[in-house]
Design a protein around this motif. Structure first.
Motif, PDB file in Angstrom:
ATOM      1  N   ASP A 118       5.189  -5.905  -0.941  1.00  0.00           N
ATOM      2  CA  ASP A 118       6.065  -4.741  -1.042  1.00  0.00           C
ATOM      3  C   ASP A 118       7.254  -5.083  -1.928  1.00  0.00           C
ATOM      4  OD1 ASP A 118       7.744  -2.568  -0.731  1.00  0.00           O
ATOM      5  OD2 ASP A 118       7.516  -2.468   1.450  1.00  0.00           O
ATOM      6  N   HIS A 130       1.587   1.681   0.325  1.00  0.00           N
ATOM      7  CA  HIS A 130       0.751   2.869   0.546  1.00  0.00           C
ATOM      8  C   HIS A 130       0.177   3.406  -0.764  1.00  0.00           C
ATOM      9  CE1 HIS A 130       4.572   4.862  -0.400  1.00  0.00           C
ATOM     10  NE2 HIS A 130       3.873   5.954  -0.662  1.00  0.00           N
ATOM     11  N   ARG A 131       0.958   3.354  -1.823  1.00  0.00           N
ATOM     12  CA  ARG A 131       0.463   3.832  -3.123  1.00  0.00           C
ATOM     13  C   ARG A 131      -0.582   2.891  -3.698  1.00  0.00           C
ATOM     14  NH1 ARG A 131       5.882   6.221  -5.936  1.00  0.00           N
ATOM     15  NH2 ARG A 131       6.007   8.038  -4.577  1.00  0.00           N
ATOM     16  N   VAL A 140       3.680   2.050   6.702  1.00  0.00           N
ATOM     17  CA  VAL A 140       2.671   1.944   5.644  1.00  0.00           C
ATOM     18  C   VAL A 140       1.411   2.698   6.051  1.00  0.00           C
ATOM     19  CG1 VAL A 140       1.142   0.366   4.389  1.00  0.00           C
ATOM     20  CG2 VAL A 140       3.553  -0.214   4.689  1.00  0.00           C
ATOM     21  N   THR A 141       0.970   2.489   7.277  1.00  0.00           N
ATOM     22  CA  THR A 141      -0.234   3.166   7.757  1.00  0.00           C
ATOM     23  C   THR A 141      -0.061   4.677   7.716  1.00  0.00           C
ATOM     24  OG1 THR A 141      -0.777   1.286   9.159  1.00  0.00           O
ATOM     25  CG2 THR A 141      -1.820   3.391   9.705  1.00  0.00           C
ATOM     26  N   GLU A 142       1.072   5.138   8.177  1.00  0.00           N
ATOM     27  CA  GLU A 142       1.344   6.577   8.171  1.00  0.00           C
ATOM     28  C   GLU A 142       1.326   7.129   6.741  1.00  0.00           C
ATOM     29  OE1 GLU A 142       4.821   9.670   9.627  1.00  0.00           O
ATOM     30  OE2 GLU A 142       4.835   7.609  10.348  1.00  0.00           O
ATOM     31  N   ARG A 143       1.913   6.398   5.815  1.00  0.00           N
ATOM     32  CA  ARG A 143       1.957   6.855   4.426  1.00  0.00           C
ATOM     33  C   ARG A 143       0.580   6.802   3.769  1.00  0.00           C
ATOM     34  NH1 ARG A 143       7.606   3.894   2.917  1.00  0.00           N
ATOM     35  NH2 ARG A 143       8.962   5.484   3.829  1.00  0.00           N
ATOM     36  N   VAL A 144      -0.236   5.817   4.142  1.00  0.00           N
ATOM     37  CA  VAL A 144      -1.604   5.766   3.618  1.00  0.00           C
ATOM     38  C   VAL A 144      -2.357   7.015   4.040  1.00  0.00           C
ATOM     39  CG1 VAL A 144      -3.846   4.590   3.805  1.00  0.00           C
ATOM     40  CG2 VAL A 144      -1.765   3.258   3.416  1.00  0.00           C
ATOM     41  N   SER A 178      -1.485   9.717   1.769  1.00  0.00           N
ATOM     42  CA  SER A 178      -1.611   9.471   0.333  1.00  0.00           C
ATOM     43  C   SER A 178      -3.029   9.483  -0.194  1.00  0.00           C
ATOM     44  CB  SER A 178      -0.998   8.107  -0.009  1.00  0.00           C
ATOM     45  OG  SER A 178       0.358   8.072   0.339  1.00  0.00           O
TER      46      SER A 178
END
Length: 153
Positions: free
Chosen positions: A40, A99-100, A132-136, A139
């Motif tokens: 990150d 996540h991106r 990160v998991t939530e954003r994945v 995304s």
């Protein structure tokens, strides 16, 4: 149903639990397993110079022994588990917004399933999911299996 399964990993116990699920699913589908470690850059940029951050974004961890060792250990765990199960494995180390990078890797490599831990190494566990998991989940359009871990991390 699944031909290529992505396991983003930071080497935590939660990520290792996700690996177990990914390997089982991959065996059932004779799928490839892809291990991805993302440093990150937003979290580490403050103590580093621009040149070092750019190298990390390119997945070049030379000269950053601890980061390189963490990446190799995390993805190596996935690769070892996959190869022990008789599966093909691929490793990738990258830097950027996790996540991106995960969503981009999934798209660029025609990933059919992402298997990810519910939270990472940060030690701060949110009420439902790690950030990160939530954003994945937000995304990508690739199916995501979120795996939790009950033990101490």
């Amino acid at each position: 149903m699944y031909e290529r399964i992505l396991v983003p990993t930071d080497g935590s116990k939660v990520a290792e639990a996700a690996v177990d699920h990914a390997i089982e699913i991959a065996q059932q589908n004779d799928a490839e397993v892809h291990a991805l470690f993302v440093a990150d850059t937003d979290a580490i940029a403050y103590g580093l110079g621009t040149e070092q951050v750019d190298r990390i974004r390119q997945g070049q961890f030379e000269g950053m022994t601890e980061l390189r060792e963490d990446a190799e250990e995390a993805t190596g765990y996935v690769t070892d588990a996959a190869e022990t199960a008789g599966l093909t494995a691929h490793e990738r180390h990258a830097g950027g917004e996790p996540h991106r990078m995960i969503a981009d890797y999934a798209e660029d490599n025609d990933i059919d399933l992402i298997v990810i831990g519910s939270h990472g190494r940060s030690g701060v566990r949110r009420a439902l999911l790690g950030s990160v998991t939530e954003r994945v989940l937000r995304s990508t359009h690739v199916p995501v299996l979120v795996v939790d871990y009950e033990g101490e991390d």
